[in-house]
Scaffold this motif. Structure first.
Motif, PDB file in Angstrom:
ATOM      1  N   VAL A  81       0.843  -1.208   0.000  1.00 16.37           N
ATOM      2  CA  VAL A  81       0.000   0.000   0.000  1.00 16.37           C
ATOM      3  C   VAL A  81       0.871   1.249   0.000  1.00 16.37           C
ATOM      4  N   ASP A  82       0.604   2.147  -0.922  1.00 15.91           N
ATOM      5  CA  ASP A  82       1.357   3.393  -1.046  1.00 15.91           C
ATOM      6  C   ASP A  82       1.252   4.210   0.251  1.00 15.91           C
ATOM      7  N   GLY A  83       2.409   4.573   0.811  1.00 14.00           N
ATOM      8  CA  GLY A  83       2.427   5.423   2.002  1.00 14.00           C
ATOM      9  C   GLY A  83       2.002   4.733   3.278  1.00 14.00           C
ATOM     10  N   ILE A  84       2.161   3.409   3.337  1.00 14.64           N
ATOM     11  CA  ILE A  84       1.768   2.676   4.546  1.00 14.64           C
ATOM     12  C   ILE A  84       2.525   3.245   5.751  1.00 14.64           C
TER      13      ILE A  84
ATOM     14  N   LEU B  10       6.655   3.032  -1.469  1.00 14.78           N
ATOM     15  CA  LEU B  10       7.355   4.330  -1.358  1.00 14.78           C
ATOM     16  C   LEU B  10       7.730   4.686   0.072  1.00 14.78           C
ATOM     17  N   MET B  11       7.969   3.671   0.897  1.00 13.40           N
ATOM     18  CA  MET B  11       8.361   3.899   2.289  1.00 13.40           C
ATOM     19  C   MET B  11       9.779   3.353   2.505  1.00 13.40           C
ATOM     20  N   SER B  12      10.760   4.243   2.471  1.00 13.27           N
ATOM     21  CA  SER B  12      12.154   3.874   2.685  1.00 13.27           C
ATOM     22  C   SER B  12      12.447   3.826   4.184  1.00 13.27           C
ATOM     23  N   THR B  13      13.651   3.390   4.530  1.00 12.52           N
ATOM     24  CA  THR B  13      14.044   3.402   5.943  1.00 12.52           C
ATOM     25  C   THR B  13      14.052   4.838   6.472  1.00 12.52           C
TER      26      THR B  13
END
Length: 317
Positions: free
Chosen positions: A154-157, A266-269
């Protein structure tokens, strides 16, 4: 909420109380520093800090005279909104409430009788774990499983906010009922699940990273040599109480799975560090530059995600 005399409105929103207060004081100080020769129109601003209680922090400058009234410039007004408009009515309500509270059984008595179950949200982590005879709260495990089943792509989880009313409803259900089914259609929006999980960690009386460890983690993240920095963080993590360590390990393992799907969600560390930094660790008393603290908080979470295996792995690893 900021409303200017010309009718422009601005909304600054955050779930973190001390961050909102910092914004409030920064804006108020900027107003107070404006030169007196400037027109009243440029200084006329009302700033309201709305919180979950009925208390409003209200600071406003006089709109009728050319000069702000000194008492408006120098003080904050705490205003408690009563449901009764008449002073006598308020006094009668207060009197009745005092009598009711004095006769009301204590929370412990109600819990001992089984009339009220122990709360999950807002309780100390070790108390929740002791009650459940576990080292990781069941609610945390359920949320992680739900997100890994239907939220990894999911985008932007974890960054996107869920409906606050539904999150509060889930919070109520968790506190009142023994069984929780996150596959129920009312929790279909995965952002509600992630929002509730973040709320659980925010409402811990003491963060997942205990207060007494905060400065030690900050000093560790400042170390220039990467190998030494990782070794120092690992050493601190190993010293954490068992519920904190086990909960942290399962949470960071989960967040590592989120980061592994960065190309899709789109959720990086780094993004996860920004989201979870202030949620998982904070100083007991805010001192110094809050922006600098926040930078270190984010960096600590980011490093622990990037170097998960070295920090949480066995000595042989």
């Amino acid at each position: 909420q900021i409303t200017t005399v010309s009718g422009n409105e601005f909304l600054l929103q955050s779930d973190i109380d001390f961050l909102i207060l910092d914004w409030f004081h920064a804006i108020k100080n900027a107003i107070d520093r404006l030169p007196k020769e400037r027109s009243c129109t440029s200084r006329n601003l009302e700033f309201k800090l709305r919180r979950s209680s009925s208390i409003e922090l209200l600071s406003s400058l006089d709109t009728e005279s050319k000069e702000p009234k000194p008492e408006h410039r120098k003080s904050l007004i705490f205003r408690l909104n009563y449901s009764a408009s008449d002073t006598n009515d308020r006094n009668r309500v207060k009197s009745r409430l005092k009598k009711f509270i004095s006769r009301r059984p204590s929370l412990k008595t109600l819990q001992d009788k089984g009339l009220i179950k122990d709360q999950i949200f807002g309780s100390h982590l070790h108390l929740v774990c002791e009650h459940e005879k576990s080292t990781v709260p069941q609610f945390v495990r359920l949320c992680i499983k739900a997100v890994e089943r239907r939220g990894l792509d999911v985008d932007g989880i974890y960054r996107v906010s869920g409906n606050l009313a539904t999150i509060q409803k889930l919070r109520f259900v968790v506190n009142q009922e023994e069984k929780l089914n996150l596959d129920d259609s009312q929790w279909e929006d995965i952002h509600v699940v992630t929002g509730a999980l973040k709320m659980f960690f925010r409402e811990l009386p003491e963060p997942l990273f205990p207060y007494c460890f905060f400065e030690q983690f900050v000093e560790a993240i400042k170390i220039q040599d990467n190998a030494t920095r990782i070794k120092s963080i690992r050493s601190l993590v190993k010293k954490l109480p068992k519920p904190n360590y086990d909960t942290m390990k399962i949470l960071f393992e989960h967040l590592q799975k989120i980061a592994a799907k960065e190309s899709v969600n789109l959720m990086s560390t780094q993004s996860l560090g920004i989201v979870f930094g202030p949620t998982l660790l904070r100083p007991e008393k805010e001192t110094g530059n809050m922006a600098v603290h926040m930078l270190y908080q984010n960096q600590i979470v980011e490093l622990m995600l990037s170097e998960y295996s070295k920090i949480f792995g066995s000595e042989e690893d």
